[in-house]
Scaffold this active site. Sequence first.
Site, PDB file in Angstrom:
ATOM      1  N   LYS A   1       0.833  -1.211   0.000  1.00 51.45           N
ATOM      2  CA  LYS A   1       0.000   0.000   0.000  1.00 51.45           C
ATOM      3  C   LYS A   1       0.864   1.256   0.000  1.00 51.45           C
ATOM      4  CE  LYS A   1      -2.625   2.685   3.374  1.00 51.45           C
ATOM      5  NZ  LYS A   1      -1.496   3.494   3.851  1.00 51.45           N
ATOM      6  N   ASN A   2       1.846   1.294   0.884  1.00 58.01           N
ATOM      7  CA  ASN A   2       2.595   2.541   1.038  1.00 58.01           C
ATOM      8  C   ASN A   2       3.520   2.843  -0.145  1.00 58.01           C
ATOM      9  OD1 ASN A   2       1.259   3.008   3.375  1.00 58.01           O
ATOM     10  ND2 ASN A   2       2.955   2.486   4.748  1.00 58.01           N
TER      11      ASN A   2
ATOM     12  N   ARG B   1      -4.270  10.145   3.282  1.00 55.26           N
ATOM     13  CA  ARG B   1      -3.058  10.811   3.714  1.00 55.26           C
ATOM     14  C   ARG B   1      -2.131  11.103   2.519  1.00 55.26           C
ATOM     15  NH1 ARG B   1      -0.907  13.896   7.536  1.00 55.26           N
ATOM     16  NH2 ARG B   1       1.274  13.480   7.899  1.00 55.26           N
TER      17      ARG B   1
ATOM     18  N   CYS C   1      -5.921   8.189   8.589  1.00 47.96           N
ATOM     19  CA  CYS C   1      -6.339   7.722   9.919  1.00 47.96           C
ATOM     20  C   CYS C   1      -5.848   8.684  10.990  1.00 47.96           C
ATOM     21  CB  CYS C   1      -5.725   6.349  10.206  1.00 47.96           C
ATOM     22  SG  CYS C   1      -6.332   5.044   9.153  1.00 47.96           S
TER      23      CYS C   1
ATOM     24  N   ARG D   1      -0.194  14.156  12.913  1.00 45.82           N
ATOM     25  CA  ARG D   1       0.153  14.036  11.501  1.00 45.82           C
ATOM     26  C   ARG D   1       0.376  15.375  10.786  1.00 45.82           C
ATOM     27  NH1 ARG D   1      -2.402   8.641   8.950  1.00 45.82           N
ATOM     28  NH2 ARG D   1      -0.232   8.436   8.355  1.00 45.82           N
ATOM     29  N   PRO D   2       1.264  16.213  11.323  1.00 44.28           N
ATOM     30  CA  PRO D   2       1.568  17.473  10.640  1.00 44.28           C
ATOM     31  C   PRO D   2       2.344  17.223   9.346  1.00 44.28           C
ATOM     32  CG  PRO D   2       3.087  17.139  12.461  1.00 44.28           C
ATOM     33  CD  PRO D   2       2.108  15.986  12.504  1.00 44.28           C
ATOM     34  N   ILE D   3       2.438  18.251   8.497  1.00 42.20           N
ATOM     35  CA  ILE D   3       3.233  18.106   7.262  1.00 42.20           C
ATOM     36  C   ILE D   3       4.347  19.162   7.227  1.00 42.20           C
ATOM     37  CG2 ILE D   3       1.445  16.949   5.900  1.00 42.20           C
ATOM     38  CD1 ILE D   3       0.890  19.686   4.540  1.00 42.20           C
ATOM     39  N   ASP D   4       4.729  19.639   8.422  1.00 40.61           N
ATOM     40  CA  ASP D   4       5.727  20.712   8.482  1.00 40.61           C
ATOM     41  C   ASP D   4       7.065  20.321   7.827  1.00 40.61           C
ATOM     42  OD1 ASP D   4       5.650  18.950  10.810  1.00 40.61           O
ATOM     43  OD2 ASP D   4       7.392  20.084  11.511  1.00 40.61           O
TER      44      ASP D   4
ATOM     45  N   ASP E   1       3.418   0.083  11.924  1.00 41.31           N
ATOM     46  CA  ASP E   1       2.172  -0.399  11.322  1.00 41.31           C
ATOM     47  C   ASP E   1       1.841  -1.842  11.716  1.00 41.31           C
ATOM     48  OD1 ASP E   1       1.806   2.033  10.160  1.00 41.31           O
ATOM     49  OD2 ASP E   1       2.427   1.431   8.149  1.00 41.31           O
TER      50      ASP E   1
ATOM     51  N   ILE F   1       6.389   6.143  17.209  1.00 43.62           N
ATOM     52  CA  ILE F   1       6.223   6.974  16.001  1.00 43.62           C
ATOM     53  C   ILE F   1       4.947   7.827  16.077  1.00 43.62           C
ATOM     54  CG2 ILE F   1       6.161   6.994  13.468  1.00 43.62           C
ATOM     55  CD1 ILE F   1       8.675   5.583  14.506  1.00 43.62           C
TER      56      ILE F   1
ATOM     57  N   ARG G   1      -9.227   0.213   3.411  1.00 51.00           N
ATOM     58  CA  ARG G   1      -8.288   1.158   2.784  1.00 51.00           C
ATOM     59  C   ARG G   1      -6.970   0.495   2.457  1.00 51.00           C
ATOM     60  NH1 ARG G   1      -8.572   6.782   5.840  1.00 51.00           N
ATOM     61  NH2 ARG G   1      -7.262   7.291   4.114  1.00 51.00           N
TER      62      ARG G   1
HETATM   63  C1  UD1 Z   1       4.007   6.549   6.494  1.00 51.86           C
HETATM   64  C2  UD1 Z   1       3.060   5.413   6.234  1.00 51.86           C
HETATM   65  C3  UD1 Z   1       2.425   4.938   7.530  1.00 51.86           C
HETATM   66  C4  UD1 Z   1       3.497   4.632   8.586  1.00 51.86           C
HETATM   67  C5  UD1 Z   1       4.477   5.777   8.720  1.00 51.86           C
HETATM   68  C6  UD1 Z   1       5.643   5.437   9.624  1.00 51.86           C
HETATM   69  C7  UD1 Z   1       2.292   6.019   4.022  1.00 51.86           C
HETATM   70  C8  UD1 Z   1       1.169   6.489   3.166  1.00 51.86           C
HETATM   71  N1  UD1 Z   1       2.037   5.867   5.316  1.00 51.86           N
HETATM   72  O1  UD1 Z   1       3.209   7.615   7.001  1.00 51.86           O
HETATM   73  O2  UD1 Z   1       1.692   3.760   7.245  1.00 51.86           O
HETATM   74  O3  UD1 Z   1       2.866   4.413   9.827  1.00 51.86           O
HETATM   75  O4  UD1 Z   1       5.007   6.147   7.440  1.00 51.86           O
HETATM   76  O5  UD1 Z   1       6.285   4.291   9.181  1.00 51.86           O
HETATM   77  O6  UD1 Z   1       3.377   5.723   3.542  1.00 51.86           O
HETATM   78  N2  UD1 Z   1       5.967  14.038  11.208  1.00 51.86           N
HETATM   79  C9  UD1 Z   1       6.089  15.374  11.539  1.00 51.86           C
HETATM   80  N3  UD1 Z   1       6.087  16.296  10.528  1.00 51.86           N
HETATM   81  C10 UD1 Z   1       5.964  15.937   9.218  1.00 51.86           C
HETATM   82  C11 UD1 Z   1       5.852  14.563   8.884  1.00 51.86           C
HETATM   83  C12 UD1 Z   1       5.857  13.634   9.916  1.00 51.86           C
HETATM   84  O7  UD1 Z   1       6.191  15.732  12.713  1.00 51.86           O
HETATM   85  O8  UD1 Z   1       5.981  16.815   8.360  1.00 51.86           O
HETATM   86  C13 UD1 Z   1       5.961  13.037  12.301  1.00 51.86           C
HETATM   87  C14 UD1 Z   1       4.611  12.340  12.386  1.00 51.86           C
HETATM   88  O9  UD1 Z   1       3.682  13.087  13.146  1.00 51.86           O
HETATM   89  C15 UD1 Z   1       4.989  11.026  13.020  1.00 51.86           C
HETATM   90  C16 UD1 Z   1       6.372  10.735  12.432  1.00 51.86           C
HETATM   91  O10 UD1 Z   1       6.869  12.003  11.991  1.00 51.86           O
HETATM   92  O11 UD1 Z   1       5.089  11.182  14.413  1.00 51.86           O
HETATM   93  C17 UD1 Z   1       6.372   9.750  11.292  1.00 51.86           C
HETATM   94  O12 UD1 Z   1       5.646  10.240  10.232  1.00 51.86           O
HETATM   95  P1  UD1 Z   1       5.953   9.824   8.715  1.00 51.86           P
HETATM   96  O13 UD1 Z   1       7.125   8.926   8.637  1.00 51.86           O
HETATM   97  O14 UD1 Z   1       5.951  11.068   7.901  1.00 51.86           O
HETATM   98  O15 UD1 Z   1       4.648   9.004   8.358  1.00 51.86           O
HETATM   99  P2  UD1 Z   1       3.788   9.092   7.051  1.00 51.86           P
HETATM  100  O16 UD1 Z   1       4.664   9.282   5.861  1.00 51.86           O
HETATM  101  O17 UD1 Z   1       2.616   9.991   7.234  1.00 51.86           O
END
Ligand code: UD1
Length: 422
Positions: A22-23, A92, A116, A121-124, A306, A328, A399
């Site tokens: 999926k990812n 996401r 989910c 889940r910020p995108i900073d 996961d 995480i 999903r």
């Molecule tokens: C991806 C996977 C998800 C998995 C995760 C960690 C996809 C679609 N999803 O999610 O299944 O659980 O990796 O292996 O591939 N964070 C920030 N700022 C950001 C981005 C992330 O603080 O801009 C934090 C998140 O809140 C979290 C951590 O970093 O605590 C990990 O997030 P990230 O590795 O980005 O996960 P995703 O890519 O969303």
Amino acid sequence: MEQIKINGGKILSGEIKIGGAKNSAVALIPAALFAEGQTEISNVPNITDRDALFSIMRSLGVDISMKGSVVNIDSSHMKNAEISEELSNKLRASYYFMGILLAKYRHAEMYFPGGCSIGARPIDLHLKGFEALGVNISHDEESHKYTLDAQNLKGAKIHLDFASVGATINIMFAATMAEGTTIIENAAKETEIINIADFLNAMGADIKGAGTSTITINGVKEMHPASISVIPDRIEAGTYLILGAIMGKDLTVCGVNPDHITAVLNKFKDMGIDYRIDGDRITVSRTDNIKAINITTLVYPGFPTDLGQPMSVLLTQANGTSYFEETIWENRMQHVAYLNKMGANIELKDNCHAVIKGATPLHGAEINATDLRGGAALVVAGLVADGQTIISNIDYILRGYENLIKKLKNVGADIQIIGEKE
Ligand code: UD1
């Protein structure tokens, strides 16, 4: 409302074929937009996140056709446009359109991504990376619409504060067609990232180091169509192996890359669970006297977050006290209340630490999926429990697990979807 109904306690034997990850798929599908013309992606999993991506791409004028698990994507008539709030919210991974549209058109408009609620889940980190490449970002506080503009998209050295999977891939996307060289330090090393870099390179990109903590991207001017196969889903494989360790009799998971789930198999060894690897097949059987162990989720190649929730079900069947730590996501224990309702003895110390005392028999109950992997954990629990389990909110589960019901029925599970689709 659709629900999953399970009559648990059945021994499971036979083969489960693992689908594409999926990812990986949720990044490979939008990545096809880099090339004008027909691009082919094979081994695409049949999950609702795939369909959500198709809806977004069709809204941009992209033609998509599908035969089984092979998807053909033609972006010849694509036009850059705002991705609506409704579509941005569907999943996401909609955030990947930011990086891709920036690379291709130097402009992207979309809303905060869905997904989910397993944490804030910020995108900073994505946005900071884009800014380093010269992107101007405006954000509407009320609607959470993002408008990203880059007159000059220029390579830069970017150090990620955290090895985020999404930020690594998104910055890699934006840098693919930027001017000059981008270096991502402290990049995520998840195996899916290699799959995505391979696809981009096949389309003409120049990316080195994917799968390590330093990725170097030399921007290119043009990309061309190519084809790629989605790697096997290590999380789907791990979920069924965990189930097999409790309810299996020679349950074989096929089409898996055992190297991608070493962290899980090492934990199986510690727990005294026997398994056999034969090429891309792993066979596991129900084990008596499972040993209690400690688990801490980590970035790859550590124990995957996961699989933490499905693993917590296995720990309820281990003899003794296990300690479980999620590092995480800050909200990944919502399934615990339902496991306890089914007879588990799990004490939550806080949102990220649990003490699991076993072995406890599980009993069927009426429960709710609260997120994708937590929902999968409840399916595993329902199959282990005696009696009937009814799971609501199953959209979360569909999903990310393709043909879940069919695959489980094929190995002897008594499981079905009941009720009407909303
Ligand atoms: C991806 C996977 C998800 C998995 C995760 C960690 C996809 C679609 N999803 O999610 O299944 O659980 O990796 O292996 O591939 N964070 C920030 N700022 C950001 C981005 C992330 O603080 O801009 C934090 C998140 O809140 C979290 C951590 O970093 O605590 C990990 O997030 P990230 O590795 O980005 O996960 P995703 O890519 O969303």
